[in-house]
Write a protein that holds these residues in place. Structure first.
Motif, mmCIF file in Angstrom:
data_model
loop_
_atom_site.group_PDB
_atom_site.id
_atom_site.type_symbol
_atom_site.label_atom_id
_atom_site.label_comp_id
_atom_site.label_asym_id
_atom_site.label_seq_id
_atom_site.Cartn_x
_atom_site.Cartn_y
_atom_site.Cartn_z
ATOM 1 N N GLN A 6 -6.778 1.979 -6.273
ATOM 2 C CA GLN A 6 -7.679 1.387 -5.373
ATOM 3 C C GLN A 6 -7.840 -0.032 -5.440
ATOM 4 O O GLN A 6 -7.990 -0.872 -4.372
ATOM 5 N N ASP A 7 -7.510 -0.507 -6.462
ATOM 6 C CA ASP A 7 -7.476 -2.133 -6.599
ATOM 7 C C ASP A 7 -6.002 -2.538 -6.608
ATOM 8 O O ASP A 7 -5.013 -1.855 -7.373
ATOM 9 N N PHE A 8 -5.775 -3.605 -6.164
ATOM 10 C CA PHE A 8 -4.199 -4.039 -6.190
ATOM 11 C C PHE A 8 -4.322 -5.655 -6.316
ATOM 12 O O PHE A 8 -5.213 -6.240 -6.077
ATOM 13 N N ASP A 9 -3.076 -6.149 -6.669
ATOM 14 C CA ASP A 9 -2.876 -7.575 -6.767
ATOM 15 C C ASP A 9 -2.269 -8.122 -5.415
ATOM 16 O O ASP A 9 -1.062 -7.741 -5.317
ATOM 17 N N ALA A 10 -2.981 -8.927 -4.748
ATOM 18 C CA ALA A 10 -2.448 -9.463 -3.624
ATOM 19 C C ALA A 10 -1.841 -10.749 -4.029
ATOM 20 O O ALA A 10 -2.171 -11.416 -5.193
ATOM 21 N N ILE A 48 4.998 -0.690 0.357
ATOM 22 C CA ILE A 48 4.035 -1.921 0.735
ATOM 23 C C ILE A 48 3.099 -1.435 1.526
ATOM 24 O O ILE A 48 3.337 -0.952 2.814
ATOM 25 N N ASP A 49 1.867 -1.662 1.352
ATOM 26 C CA ASP A 49 0.629 -0.990 2.264
ATOM 27 C C ASP A 49 0.602 -2.137 3.441
ATOM 28 O O ASP A 49 0.033 -1.358 4.408
ATOM 29 N N PHE A 50 0.493 -3.008 3.025
ATOM 30 C CA PHE A 50 -0.013 -3.966 4.329
ATOM 31 C C PHE A 50 0.643 -5.466 4.035
ATOM 32 O O PHE A 50 0.868 -5.854 3.140
ATOM 33 N N LEU A 51 1.242 -6.054 5.213
ATOM 34 C CA LEU A 51 1.567 -7.351 5.226
ATOM 35 C C LEU A 51 1.102 -7.935 6.428
ATOM 36 O O LEU A 51 1.188 -7.446 7.455
ATOM 37 N N GLY A 52 0.346 -9.103 5.974
ATOM 38 C CA GLY A 52 -0.401 -9.796 7.012
ATOM 39 C C GLY A 52 0.179 -11.304 7.274
ATOM 40 O O GLY A 52 0.356 -11.755 6.022
#
Length: 56
Positions: A6-10, A48-52
């Protein structure tokens, strides 16, 4: 081991030194290198769940 963390390192990178114009942004490419400590036989996968990209 849980299936989903649930938590990840951005990790944020300032692109300002590299992207100055719209043309620079259109040519922008991102490369991700995943490094693990698992053996090759472990059959691990990375996602990779998200790239913004935020543009002002």
């Amino acid at each position: 081991m849980p299936q989903y963390k649930q938590d990840f390192d951005a990790h944020e990178i300032d692109l300002t030194p590299y992207v100055k114009t719209i043309d620079d942004l259109e040519k922008f490419k991102a490369r991700f290198v995943i490094i693990t400590n698992a053996s090759k036989n472990a059959d691990k996968k990375s996602w990779i769940d998200f790239l913004g990209i935020h543009v002002d």
